[in-house]
Design an enzyme around this catalytic site. Structure first.
Site, mmCIF file in Angstrom:
data_model
loop_
_atom_site.group_PDB
_atom_site.id
_atom_site.type_symbol
_atom_site.label_atom_id
_atom_site.label_comp_id
_atom_site.label_asym_id
_atom_site.label_seq_id
_atom_site.Cartn_x
_atom_site.Cartn_y
_atom_site.Cartn_z
ATOM 1 N N CYS A 1 -16.178 1.992 -0.117
ATOM 2 C CA CYS A 1 -15.014 1.178 0.201
ATOM 3 C C CYS A 1 -14.683 1.128 1.684
ATOM 4 O O CYS A 1 -14.281 0.276 2.233
ATOM 5 C CB CYS A 1 -14.001 1.630 -0.763
ATOM 6 S SG CYS A 1 -13.510 3.209 -0.583
ATOM 7 N N HIS B 1 -6.761 0.580 -6.715
ATOM 8 C CA HIS B 1 -7.449 -0.253 -5.618
ATOM 9 C C HIS B 1 -7.986 -1.388 -6.335
ATOM 10 O O HIS B 1 -9.289 -1.902 -6.045
ATOM 11 C CB HIS B 1 -8.195 0.442 -4.814
ATOM 12 C CG HIS B 1 -8.241 -0.151 -3.020
ATOM 13 N ND1 HIS B 1 -7.473 -1.178 -2.806
ATOM 14 C CD2 HIS B 1 -8.940 0.175 -2.158
ATOM 15 C CE1 HIS B 1 -7.613 -1.522 -1.444
ATOM 16 N NE2 HIS B 1 -8.680 -0.693 -1.022
ATOM 17 N N ARG C 1 -13.818 -8.609 0.779
ATOM 18 C CA ARG C 1 -12.522 -8.252 0.653
ATOM 19 C C ARG C 1 -11.759 -9.443 0.876
ATOM 20 O O ARG C 1 -10.645 -9.756 0.266
ATOM 21 C CB ARG C 1 -12.180 -7.131 1.477
ATOM 22 C CG ARG C 1 -12.620 -5.621 1.128
ATOM 23 C CD ARG C 1 -12.073 -5.195 -0.198
ATOM 24 N NE ARG C 1 -10.498 -5.086 -0.251
ATOM 25 C CZ ARG C 1 -9.772 -4.304 0.428
ATOM 26 N NH1 ARG C 1 -10.497 -3.384 0.829
ATOM 27 N NH2 ARG C 1 -8.533 -4.452 0.255
ATOM 28 N N ARG D 1 1.000 -1.246 0.094
ATOM 29 C CA ARG D 1 -0.008 0.111 0.071
ATOM 30 C C ARG D 1 0.953 1.394 0.012
ATOM 31 O O ARG D 1 1.732 1.504 0.936
ATOM 32 C CB ARG D 1 -0.982 0.050 1.152
ATOM 33 C CG ARG D 1 -1.635 1.157 1.338
ATOM 34 C CD ARG D 1 -2.840 1.055 2.310
ATOM 35 N NE ARG D 1 -4.010 0.531 1.770
ATOM 36 C CZ ARG D 1 -5.143 0.674 2.248
ATOM 37 N NH1 ARG D 1 -5.360 1.534 3.148
ATOM 38 N NH2 ARG D 1 -6.019 -0.019 1.700
ATOM 39 N N GLN E 1 -10.213 -3.912 -3.993
ATOM 40 C CA GLN E 1 -11.398 -3.531 -3.653
ATOM 41 C C GLN E 1 -12.364 -3.602 -4.645
ATOM 42 O O GLN E 1 -13.540 -4.128 -4.463
ATOM 43 C CB GLN E 1 -11.182 -1.945 -3.305
ATOM 44 C CG GLN E 1 -12.625 -1.235 -3.064
ATOM 45 C CD GLN E 1 -12.966 -1.366 -1.518
ATOM 46 O OE1 GLN E 1 -12.244 -1.697 -0.631
ATOM 47 N NE2 GLN E 1 -14.163 -1.856 -1.451
ATOM 48 N N ASP F 1 -16.945 7.287 -2.429
ATOM 49 C CA ASP F 1 -15.754 6.851 -1.680
ATOM 50 C C ASP F 1 -15.412 8.445 -0.897
ATOM 51 O O ASP F 1 -16.006 9.626 -0.895
ATOM 52 C CB ASP F 1 -14.514 6.730 -2.603
ATOM 53 C CG ASP F 1 -13.308 6.565 -2.078
ATOM 54 O OD1 ASP F 1 -12.971 6.320 -0.835
ATOM 55 O OD2 ASP F 1 -12.009 6.479 -2.700
HETATM 56 N N1 CP Z 1 -11.333 -0.270 1.633
HETATM 57 C C1 CP Z 1 -10.273 -0.388 2.280
HETATM 58 O O1 CP Z 1 -9.154 -0.447 1.464
HETATM 59 O O2 CP Z 1 -9.895 0.169 3.590
HETATM 60 P P1 CP Z 1 -8.743 0.035 4.514
HETATM 61 O O3 CP Z 1 -8.072 1.472 4.011
HETATM 62 O O4 CP Z 1 -9.101 0.135 6.041
HETATM 63 O O5 CP Z 1 -7.632 -0.878 4.146
HETATM 64 N N1 NVA Z 2 -9.719 7.054 -1.877
HETATM 65 C C1 NVA Z 2 -9.418 6.322 -0.544
HETATM 66 C C2 NVA Z 2 -9.549 5.083 -0.559
HETATM 67 C C3 NVA Z 2 -9.192 4.260 0.901
HETATM 68 C C4 NVA Z 2 -9.578 2.864 0.749
HETATM 69 C C5 NVA Z 2 -8.063 6.724 -0.079
HETATM 70 O O1 NVA Z 2 -6.951 6.737 -1.036
HETATM 71 O O2 NVA Z 2 -7.623 7.313 0.887
#
Ligand code: CP
Ligand code: NVA
Length: 336
Positions: free
Chosen positions: A282, A147, A310, A120, A150, A242
């Protein structure tokens, strides 16, 4: 009794390319047929988890996270454990991955110890570079661009709710960034209809849009971009939003709150969707910003189904990418 190892090769038509030794950096890394196979396997894993205990025994996964996470972190770790594998979490929230040593050196270390890497990151390029250098599968757990895990879980959830994804119309409201990009590519691959309503200046990345449209041309999917949330919502089966301020954009939060306010998913907007429409997010969600409490906490909300899925989808991804026991061993000549 020993754990049964599921013969996933028996699922449907043989895949053009085996999943093994592959990365998952973008939704585009899986063909439409492969995504459908992924969903078939996900369904089996979800319904018969005991059949897969021990399926990844002896396999090891490392997670490097530059940003916070609840769902992605825990679902990868719990999923790997339930398949009999082991995972190691590396908290990179205080220093970006490449600050202490070059990414290529990290890649050539971890490929000697573990079987796959989950990343990540802020920059998508970090994940691309890791995959260029590491000879083990690399999985995108959220970057500034995509993502994929997701989006796969989200469309699997829609398949559970509605059946044929080619009949499903999703409307997305908000920022045209990472989650929206992966939703767009997944909708295109699966033949669904998706309208994204984003404010001026926050439309999806043109290259991702072009890629999604090219896939859509082969699957019959319909993709539309608009700045008008009321045009997007009309008759939708699923309404998705989102956060307005993604991780790393916190300095823009006040400005964004004003720009995105007309895109809030509230009772008035929801009333224009199909009567059976589901609400999707999400997570994490900010109640009374991108969605009202009344909508996210209503019976139409499937946000916790998405979150549950997930784990099932990621277990299927891990099994497909790691399950064969095949591994690309590093050769000194390819340490570029
Ligand atoms: N939706 C998602 O990726 O959640 P987190 O940021 O908690 O991993
Ligand atoms: N768009 C959000 C998604 C988190 C799962 C971010 O990047 O923070």
């Amino acid at each position: 009794m020993g754990a049964r190892v599921y013969d996933y090769a028996a699922l449907g038509e043989p895949l053009e390319q085996p999943f093994v030794r592959r990365d998952l950096i973008s939704v585009q890394d899986f063909s439409p047929e492969e995504i459908r196979s992924l969903f078939e396997l996900t369904n089996i894993i979800k319904n018969r988890p005991a059949d897969f205990r021990g399926a990844l025994a002896g396999k090891q996964l490392v997670l490097f996270f530059e940003k916070a996470s609840l769902r992605t972190h825990l679902t990868f770790e719990a999923g790997m454990a339930s398949l009999g594998g082991t995972s190691f979490f590396m908290d990179q929230t205080r220093a970006r991955l490449h600050e202490r040593e070059p990414l290529r050196d990290i890649a050539h270390n971890v490929e000697r110890w573990v079987d796959a890497v989950v990343l990540r990151t802020y920059e998508h390029q970090t994940i691309v570079e890791m995959a260029q250098h590491a000879c083990i599968p690399v999985i995108n757990a959220l970057s500034d661009l995509e993502h994929p895990c997701q989006a796969f879980a989200d469309f699997f959830t829609l398949q559970e709710k509605f059946g044929d994804l080619r009949q499903v119309r999703m409307a997305y409201f908000g920022d045209g960034n990472n989650v929206a990009h992966s939703l767009m590519l997944a909708a295109a691959s699966l033949g669904s209809s998706l309208t994204l309503a984003t404010p001026a200046g926050y439309a999806p990345n043109p290259e991702i849009t072009a890629a999604a449209l090219a896939i859509a041309a082969t699957t019959g999917a319909r993709l539309e971009l608009t700045e008008d949330p009321w045009a997007a919502v009309s008759g939708a089966d699923a309404i998705y939003t989102d956060v307005w301020t993604s991780m790393g954009q916190e300095d823009e939060a006040i400005e964004r709150a004003a720009i995105f306010a007309p895109y809030q998913v509230n009772e008035a907007l929801k009333s224009k969707a199909a009567p059976h429409a589901v609400f999707m997010h999400c997570l994490p969600a900010h109640r009374e910003q991108e969605v009202t409490t009344g909508v996210i906490d209503s019976p139409c909300s499937v946000v916790f189904d998405q979150a549950e899925n997930r784990m099932h989808v990621q277990k299927a991804i891990l099994l497909l990418l790691l399950g064969s026991g095949v591994r690309r061993f590093p050769s000194r000549s390819n340490h570029a």
